[in-house]
Enzyme design. Sequence first.
Site, PDB file in Angstrom:
ATOM      1  N   ASN A 134      -6.867   2.343   8.660  1.00 28.06           N
ATOM      2  CA  ASN A 134      -8.002   2.673   9.527  1.00 28.06           C
ATOM      3  C   ASN A 134      -9.046   1.566   9.493  1.00 28.06           C
ATOM      4  OD1 ASN A 134      -7.113   5.142  10.544  1.00 28.06           O
ATOM      5  ND2 ASN A 134      -7.965   6.297   8.846  1.00 28.06           N
ATOM      6  N   ASP A 156       2.411  -2.361  -4.462  1.00 26.71           N
ATOM      7  CA  ASP A 156       1.150  -1.653  -4.554  1.00 26.71           C
ATOM      8  C   ASP A 156       0.388  -2.171  -5.771  1.00 26.71           C
ATOM      9  OD1 ASP A 156      -0.163   1.077  -3.374  1.00 26.71           O
ATOM     10  OD2 ASP A 156      -0.624   0.883  -5.509  1.00 26.71           O
ATOM     11  N   GLY A 216       0.843  -1.190   0.000  1.00 27.19           N
ATOM     12  CA  GLY A 216       0.000   0.000   0.000  1.00 27.19           C
ATOM     13  C   GLY A 216       0.875   1.235   0.000  1.00 27.19           C
ATOM     14  N   LEU A 217       1.040   1.844  -1.172  1.00 26.50           N
ATOM     15  CA  LEU A 217       1.992   2.943  -1.323  1.00 26.50           C
ATOM     16  C   LEU A 217       1.285   4.233  -1.729  1.00 26.50           C
ATOM     17  CD1 LEU A 217       4.732   0.915  -3.234  1.00 26.50           C
ATOM     18  CD2 LEU A 217       4.559   1.311  -0.763  1.00 26.50           C
ATOM     19  N   GLY A 218       0.145   4.501  -1.083  1.00 27.33           N
ATOM     20  CA  GLY A 218      -0.523   5.784  -1.267  1.00 27.33           C
ATOM     21  C   GLY A 218       0.219   6.869  -0.520  1.00 27.33           C
ATOM     22  N   GLU A 256     -11.082  14.140  17.034  1.00 24.22           N
ATOM     23  CA  GLU A 256     -10.709  15.025  15.926  1.00 24.22           C
ATOM     24  C   GLU A 256     -11.942  15.642  15.262  1.00 24.22           C
ATOM     25  OE1 GLU A 256      -9.184  13.562  11.807  1.00 24.22           O
ATOM     26  OE2 GLU A 256      -7.437  13.680  13.128  1.00 24.22           O
ATOM     27  N   TYR A 257     -12.997  14.837  15.069  1.00 26.02           N
ATOM     28  CA  TYR A 257     -14.235  15.354  14.480  1.00 26.02           C
ATOM     29  C   TYR A 257     -14.775  16.515  15.313  1.00 26.02           C
ATOM     30  CZ  TYR A 257     -15.226  11.655  11.007  1.00 26.02           C
ATOM     31  OH  TYR A 257     -15.205  10.822   9.926  1.00 26.02           O
ATOM     32  N   ASN A 275      -9.914   9.669  16.273  1.00 28.70           N
ATOM     33  CA  ASN A 275     -10.571  10.326  15.151  1.00 28.70           C
ATOM     34  C   ASN A 275     -11.908  10.931  15.552  1.00 28.70           C
ATOM     35  OD1 ASN A 275      -8.375   9.375  13.721  1.00 28.70           O
ATOM     36  ND2 ASN A 275      -9.590   8.715  11.971  1.00 28.70           N
ATOM     37  N   LYS A 328      -7.273   4.464  17.905  1.00 28.22           N
ATOM     38  CA  LYS A 328      -7.291   5.384  16.761  1.00 28.22           C
ATOM     39  C   LYS A 328      -8.715   5.812  16.431  1.00 28.22           C
ATOM     40  CE  LYS A 328      -5.474   7.562  13.190  1.00 28.22           C
ATOM     41  NZ  LYS A 328      -6.451   7.608  12.130  1.00 28.22           N
TER      42      LYS A 328
END
Length: 310
Positions: A97, A30, A7-9, A182-183, A179, A175
């Site tokens: 996530n 990827d 996964g190389l986003g 964070e919202y 998040n 996590k």
Amino acid sequence: MHLGMIGLGRMGANMVRRLAAGGHRIAAYDVDPERAPGLAAELEGVRAAATPGELVAALPQPRTVWLMVPHEHVDETILALIDAGLGAGDVLVDGGNSNYRESINRAHRLEEFGVEFVDCGTSGGVWGLTHGYSLMLGGSDDALARLQPALETLAPAPDRGWGHVGPAGAGHFTKMVHNGIEYGLMQAWAEGMELLDARRDLVRDPGQVTRIWQHGSVVRSWLLDLIADALARDPELASLSDYVEDSGEGRWTVHEGIEQAVPLPVISLALQMRFRSRQRNTMAGRVLNALRAGFGGHPIRPAAGEEEDQ
């Protein structure tokens, strides 16, 4: 240490860059066939793999493989790695996530193959490359000990910004809560800035206010810094729409609050406001107008293209 990255986003590629800069050797893969060769050409110590099987074969045993893929593709990626020979003594990290309940299930399923599963809640976004990542990890002590050299490189410093928070599932649960918080913080900032903007007769430049608050204020924060930077580039934020997506973790947080009977009014409302941002000319609003007109005879704004009744 040697490890594989799948996964190389934006996040995965920058994590490879940070690991390579720290002297680690990486096998990278990827689904986009151009990403891994591009990183290999850019970075010393990075080897491109054309398939998950090639990545597994490139790693010395016991192997360590780190996933940074969308949560809906984790299971199929795990199956491909098992088919390619990932097995007893190997460690598999899911750094995306994912839902913590799925992470607990995956840890149990991988026990059958002797694979240690670690779920890693990863925060830092595009800034992680330069500032380091906040890493919240669930899994066994042995698996975390194996990962420690990589964790010390990925984190902001070897002795801070990462930690073993509990058994499998705990990393992604932490996590998820992160998040959700964070919202709520983001929504508070959005509302406060909108109120400042509504009184331009008093506050001529909301951007100036953010710059004042950056120094000495109780509310100074990285989120404030991001707002100040955005307003400096575009004082009206005219280039942006007000349509706001959600990644799913806010929904999971609210669902968990309901299941545990833990009140989460701020986080819940912040999630609802994201839903509201995607709507135009809603049925709910039209019903409210119909009610006001019905019981009170209040004037209402007509639909676009129609004349308002006088």
